[in-house]
Design a protein around this motif. Structure first.
Motif, short mmCIF file in Angstrom:
data_model
loop_
_atom_site.label_atom_id
_atom_site.label_comp_id
_atom_site.label_asym_id
_atom_site.label_seq_id
_atom_site.Cartn_x
_atom_site.Cartn_y
_atom_site.Cartn_z
N ARG A 187 8.84 -61.52 10.59
CA ARG A 187 8.06 -62.75 10.74
C ARG A 187 6.75 -62.72 9.94
NH1 ARG A 187 8.84 -63.68 16.29
NH2 ARG A 187 10.66 -65.01 16.01
N PRO A 188 5.89 -61.68 10.12
CA PRO A 188 4.64 -61.68 9.34
C PRO A 188 4.87 -61.61 7.83
CG PRO A 188 4.82 -59.71 10.73
CD PRO A 188 5.97 -60.57 11.06
N TRP A 189 5.91 -60.86 7.42
CA TRP A 189 6.24 -60.77 6.00
C TRP A 189 6.66 -62.15 5.48
CZ3 TRP A 189 10.94 -61.73 3.50
CH2 TRP A 189 10.98 -61.38 2.14
N MET A 190 7.46 -62.83 6.29
CA MET A 190 7.97 -64.14 5.91
C MET A 190 6.82 -65.14 5.71
SD MET A 190 10.25 -66.62 8.32
CE MET A 190 8.82 -67.29 9.16
N VAL A 191 5.88 -65.16 6.66
CA VAL A 191 4.75 -66.11 6.58
C VAL A 191 3.96 -65.87 5.30
CG1 VAL A 191 2.56 -66.73 7.67
CG2 VAL A 191 4.59 -66.40 9.07
N LYS A 192 3.83 -64.60 4.94
CA LYS A 192 2.99 -64.24 3.79
C LYS A 192 3.74 -64.33 2.46
CE LYS A 192 -0.37 -60.62 3.14
NZ LYS A 192 -0.63 -59.24 3.46
N GLU A 193 4.97 -63.89 2.45
CA GLU A 193 5.66 -63.67 1.18
C GLU A 193 6.78 -64.65 0.86
OE1 GLU A 193 4.68 -61.33 -0.90
OE2 GLU A 193 3.21 -60.47 0.46
N LEU A 194 7.43 -65.20 1.89
CA LEU A 194 8.64 -65.98 1.61
C LEU A 194 8.29 -67.42 1.24
CD1 LEU A 194 11.55 -65.10 1.45
CD2 LEU A 194 11.91 -65.92 3.75
N LYS A 195 7.79 -67.60 0.02
CA LYS A 195 7.46 -68.94 -0.49
C LYS A 195 7.70 -68.96 -1.99
CE LYS A 195 3.31 -68.55 1.45
NZ LYS A 195 1.91 -68.60 1.81
N GLN A 196 8.09 -70.10 -2.46
CA GLN A 196 8.38 -70.24 -3.89
C GLN A 196 8.22 -71.71 -4.26
OE1 GLN A 196 9.15 -67.74 -5.98
NE2 GLN A 196 9.57 -69.01 -7.78
N GLY A 197 7.43 -71.99 -5.30
CA GLY A 197 7.17 -73.38 -5.68
C GLY A 197 6.51 -74.10 -4.52
N PRO A 244 14.14 -80.32 1.10
CA PRO A 244 13.92 -79.19 2.00
C PRO A 244 14.33 -79.46 3.45
CG PRO A 244 11.91 -80.43 1.81
CD PRO A 244 12.94 -81.17 1.01
N ASP A 245 14.61 -80.74 3.79
CA ASP A 245 14.74 -81.07 5.22
C ASP A 245 15.91 -80.40 5.92
OD1 ASP A 245 12.50 -82.56 5.26
OD2 ASP A 245 13.49 -84.45 4.77
N ALA A 265 9.07 -70.59 3.89
CA ALA A 265 9.85 -70.34 5.11
C ALA A 265 8.96 -70.65 6.30
CB ALA A 265 10.29 -68.89 5.16
N ARG A 266 9.47 -71.49 7.21
CA ARG A 266 8.60 -71.91 8.31
C ARG A 266 8.82 -71.07 9.57
NH1 ARG A 266 6.53 -77.47 8.86
NH2 ARG A 266 4.64 -76.33 8.38
N SER A 300 14.15 -71.36 8.81
CA SER A 300 14.08 -72.77 8.39
C SER A 300 13.12 -72.87 7.20
CB SER A 300 13.63 -73.66 9.54
OG SER A 300 12.28 -73.41 9.83
N VAL A 301 13.49 -73.75 6.27
CA VAL A 301 12.70 -73.89 5.03
C VAL A 301 12.05 -75.27 5.01
CG1 VAL A 301 12.87 -73.97 2.51
CG2 VAL A 301 14.23 -72.31 3.81
N LYS A 302 10.81 -75.33 4.58
CA LYS A 302 10.11 -76.61 4.47
C LYS A 302 9.40 -76.70 3.12
CE LYS A 302 11.35 -78.42 8.13
NZ LYS A 302 12.26 -79.52 8.03
N ALA A 303 8.91 -77.92 2.81
CA ALA A 303 8.17 -78.10 1.56
C ALA A 303 6.75 -78.55 1.87
CB ALA A 303 8.86 -79.15 0.70
N LEU A 304 5.82 -78.16 1.01
CA LEU A 304 4.43 -78.61 1.18
C LEU A 304 4.36 -80.11 0.98
CD1 LEU A 304 2.54 -75.91 -0.93
CD2 LEU A 304 2.54 -76.11 1.56
#
Lengths: 440, 431
Positions: free
Chosen positions: B256-266, B233-234, B270-271, B59-63
């Motif tokens: 999961r740990p890779w995603m929390v750390k790396e899977l972000k852009q702008g 993003p919803d 990734a939640r 799932s993807v979210k926005a700040l």
């Protein structure tokens, strides 16, 4: 005499271990099943921490707005806006306390805490409310106090958290006042720690309580209707009469507003605010509650739950009475009346039923505790699944209430009457000669 | 033996009356509580039509604007779309991932939300209710889900087709329902609710799929989406298909740990990541799981009661039947025959009670119908036995009868075995 009957029953019980075991287990199962149902509804209805004012709490969960634009009619079923809170609800005269909860989707569904150790976000339940919330629900503050009206109006990121969450975030529930934690990448400051409510007290349960003003655009109305928004409202009233007066007061507001905007929009609250008792049985506020249909449904379930075990026990008692016919024949020939003999049989069975009742109550508590994550919602049409990481607390006051014991006792007597009366009476109608003939 | 069984039951009709009444009641209750369980179990066991065991979803979210690291410049729609597609591509590079695809909106297999419409086949007048799911063209959507191919274009060709907004892909059962053929390629439908005729063209077909794990297959149309901004993003997810042989559990543990750390852009990040089977289980927690829990608990309660009742009644009868059994044994009956006789009594009792109970329930069923499963969409003539009243009634009645018989036999067996082992001399001492 009753003491003698009970003594005899005890001896008979020891002689017929198999019959006694089957009887006690059968009764225990019936009592357990009905008690589980009774306790589930007790937890939903009775005053338990922190919802100790349930009898005087009323809810307005949603509102229907009908909008007219030229020839098009559209309906929106949501809740009320900040403007409605300020103009309609906070100034209400017939309520001791009025509190608002924001059901903003972003906060209701998508709140994640970012722990300091970066071990991965975890979901938390956040309730956006006002300080009046803590006057309706009697939370025990372990530290600090609720956020204030000043915090609410300034939109400060202050939060009351539960002791469970405090332990998860900081490793302790003590000395955490003033500490901060990251919620959706925004820092919140802890202003109070409360003893966690149970997930079963759904109207007050949360892990984080924050002022609703922390949500962006909390003053915004929805669908271009100034009074339509995301807030539900909870009221504390003095008694039922004030509740009725409050309902009338709200109806008057609705009437005036609808008259004032005949060509724009119309609002409908149905029969809201509704009592806590109604919320336990009503799925949707717009549905008309047919009390008699509901009573019939529960009576039927209750009857079936008791009738099958009663038939079961009746069959066993009938067979057992045949074995005891010679004894009854002798008693009759020495002058014992049918009424006395029936009374003896009933007392004997009551002893066994009470033992079964005790077993059933223990069994019910065990099932409710072990299956607490799902048993309490097993009778609901729309099940609310316990979120991951949430511990469902079952407090002693929920299980060991005097009302529960009284209900268990009444059930035992009822079951005893249902199961023993007919076969015993039927068996005792046989003439003495026929009864004595069985002895041969 | 049957004659003897019937005579025995008639001679003890008063004693057995209680048991018979209980059996009748339990057979009716069993129908009420077990019919939903049987129907839901049947529906859950129908193949889903896609390969869910190697799928997982991010799932993807926005700040939020108040969050640390929020960049107002990255909040415009073009940047959000770029950021989202970048996340989809990055997830595909992770070890063990075969392919990824964007999943947008709230309508996809086993989603929490759904979208429905009515379609009318060109030249026809009957409106067919169809569930709509949405996909982004040229993103390997159909292969990533692993939908079974239908006639016509392959899933890969369907993903890469140059769609227009008025195109759609139908499942085979939808094509059959609308056009009476499994391959509806090139055919057209009229969207039912429009005042003006709006034609939607069928580009291809995929195999029949289930919208929800506990539903029977329903007609589904896949519609292309071209504007992504309203979903991000919803309502933005990333669907991941793992390579063959990669353990889901191990993959999630490493991802999961890779995603929390790396899977972000702008402003996007990734939640959560969950296996598709976990998503299916979560959905079932709201619908079928409560039915299993509630109804099976009730069934267990009544059946245990029945078993206790049968055991108690027959055990208490053994005392009065000792002499009868003694006579039978002295005339050469074997213990096995005595057991069979008592079990036969139980079987006849169950048969009479079940027939009565089922007949009573049938009166209700004729008026109110049998359980229809959890699918609330208008039913299609799907050929499953649960959809046919006669077959449904007979099969469920058969299952319940066998269950009751098993319970009654369990209850009778011990007392029957006990009485069959007594010595004839001891049994006939008082005779």
């Amino acid at each position: 005499m009753i003491k003698l009957y009970l003594k005899q029953a005890w001896e008979l019980m020891k002689q017929n271990k198999l019959f006694s075991t089957l009887y006690v287990v059968g009764t225990g199962l019936a009592i357990a099943m009905t008690m589980i149902m009774a306790i589930i509804y007790y937890v939903k209805i009775a005053p338990v921490y922190p919802e100790v004012n349930r009898m005087n709490t009323l809810y307005l969960k949603s509102a229907k707005f009908e909008k007219k634009v030229e020839n098009n009619h559209s309906q929106v079923q949501w809740a009320v806006s900040y403007k409605a809170l300020q103009e309609w609800f906070y100034p209400l005269k017939n309520a001791l306390v009025v509190s608002a909860n924001s059901n903003n989707n972003d906060w209701a569904e998508n709140c994640y805490v970012q722990p300091a150790d970066r071990s991965g976000d975890f979901k938390v339940k956040v309730r956006l409310t006002d300080p009046a919330f803590f006057r309706i629900y009697d939370f025990r503050f372990l530290e600090g106090k609720p956020f204030t009206d000043a915090d609410l109006s300034s939109g400060i990121h202050a939060a009351v958290i539960t002791d469970d969450l405090a332990r998860r975030l900081f490793g302790t529930a003590e000395g955490v006042l003033g500490k901060t934690f990251s919620l959706n990448y925004t820092d919140f400051k802890v202003c109070g720690v409360v003893r966690s409510a149970s997930y079963l007290t759904a109207m007050s349960y949360s892990e984080v309580y924050a002022p609703y003003s922390v949500a962006a655009n909390y003053r915004k109305s929805e669908y271009d209707i100034p009074y339509c928004g995301t807030f539900s409202v909870t009221f504390l009233v003095e008694n039922g009469a004030q509740g009725d007066a409050l309902r009338e007061e709200l109806k008057e507001i609705v009437r005036k507003e609808n008259l004032a905007n005949p060509n724009d929009w119309q609002v409908n609250f149905w029969e809201q605010p509704i009592t806590h008792l109604t919320t336990a049985f009503q799925n949707f506020v717009n549905e008309e509650m047919d009390v008699w249909a509901m009573v019939r449904k529960y009576l039927l379930v209750f009857l079936v739950l008791l009738l099958v075990p009663a038939l079961n026990l009746s069959g066993m008692i009938a067979s057992r009475m045949e074995g005891r016919l010679p004894e009854m024949g002798v008693r009759k020939s020495f002058g014992a009346g049918r009424r006395i003999l029936l009374s003896q049989v009933m007392w004997e069975n009551l002893l066994l039923t009470l033992m079964g009742g005790a077993l059933g109550l223990i069994l019910a508590w065990l099932v409710l505790y072990v299956g607490r994550e799902w048993v309490f919602t097993v009778l609901d049409d729309w099940v609310d699944v316990v979120p991951e990481g949430v511990e469902v607390r079952v407090a002693g006051e929920m299980l060991f209430a005097p009302l529960i014991f009284l209900a268990a006792l009444l059930l035992c007597v009822l079951l005893n009457l249902l199961s023993a009366l007919v076969p015993a009476w039927h068996s005792l109608r046989k003439p003495i000669v026929s009864s004595l003939n069985e002895k041969r | 033996m049957l004659k003897l069984i019937l005579k025995n039951l008639w001679a003890r009709r008063r004693r057995n009356g209680w048991l018979l009444a209980e059996l009748v009641l339990v057979s009716i209750i069993s129908w009420v509580v077990l019919d939903p369980v049987i129907v839901v179990t049947h529906d859950r066991n129908i193949p889903s039509g896609y390969n869910a065991d190697r799928l997982c979803m991010v799932s993807v979210k926005a700040l939020q604007p108040s969050a640390m690291g929020y960049d107002p410049a990255a909040q415009d729609s073009a940047t959000l779309v770029d950021s989202y597609l970048h996340l989809v591509r990055r997830a595909a590079d992770f070890e063990g991932v075969e392919m990824t695809t964007p999943v947008l909106g709230f309508c996809y297999p086993n989603s929490q939300g759904n979208s429905n419409t009515g379609l009318v086949a060109e030249g026809d007048s009957i409106q067919v209710p169809v569930m709509q799911m949405y996909f982004m063209p040229h993103t390997r959507f159909f292969e990533t889900y692993g939908f079974k191919p239908g006639e016509g274009l392959t899933p890969a060709e369907l993903s890469d087709y140059n769609y227009t907004p008025d195109d759609m892909v139908l499942t085979e059962n939808a094509a059959e329902k609308l056009f009476h053929t499994k391959n509806a390629t090139g055919k057209r439908c009229i969207k039912g609710r429009e005042k003006d005729s709006l034609f939607v063209r069928v580009v291809g077909n995929i195999g029949t799929i289930k919208a929800y794990s506990e539903w029977r297959p329903t007609p589904i149309a896949f519609r292309p989406i071209f504007s992504l901004t309203e979903y991000i993003p919803d309502y933005a997810h990333i669907l991941i298909r793992l390579k063959e042989g990669v353990s889901m559990q191990r993959f999630l543990h490493e991802f999961r740990p890779w995603m929390v750390k790396e899977l972000k852009q702008g402003n996007l990040f990734a939640r959560t990541v969950s296996s598709y089977e976990q998503l299916i289980e979560e959905y079932e927690n709201y619908s079928s799981t409560p039915i299993y829990r509630r109804n099976l608990a009730m069934a267990l309660f009544f059946l245990v009661n029945l078993c206790l009742g049968v055991a108690g009644t027959f055990w208490l009868q053994t005392r009065t039947r000792r002499e009868e059994v003694g006579v039978m044994l002295s005339f050469g009956a074997t213990p096995g025959r005595i057991v069979r006789l008592l079990m036969g009594e139980g079987a006849v009792l169950t048969l009479i009670a079940s027939a009565t109970g089922f007949f009573i329930y049938l009166q209700y069923a004729v008026k109110e119908g049998l359980h229809k499963g959890l699918c609330w969409m208008q039913s299609v003539n799907d050929g499953y036995w649960v959809s046919d009243f006669t077959q449904h009634f007979l099969i469920v009645s058969g299952i319940i009868f066998l269950l009751l018989l098993a319970v009654v036999w369990v209850g009778i067996y011990l007392p029957a075995r006990n009485i069959s082992r007594i010595s004839p001399t001891e049994a006939l001492r008082d005779e």
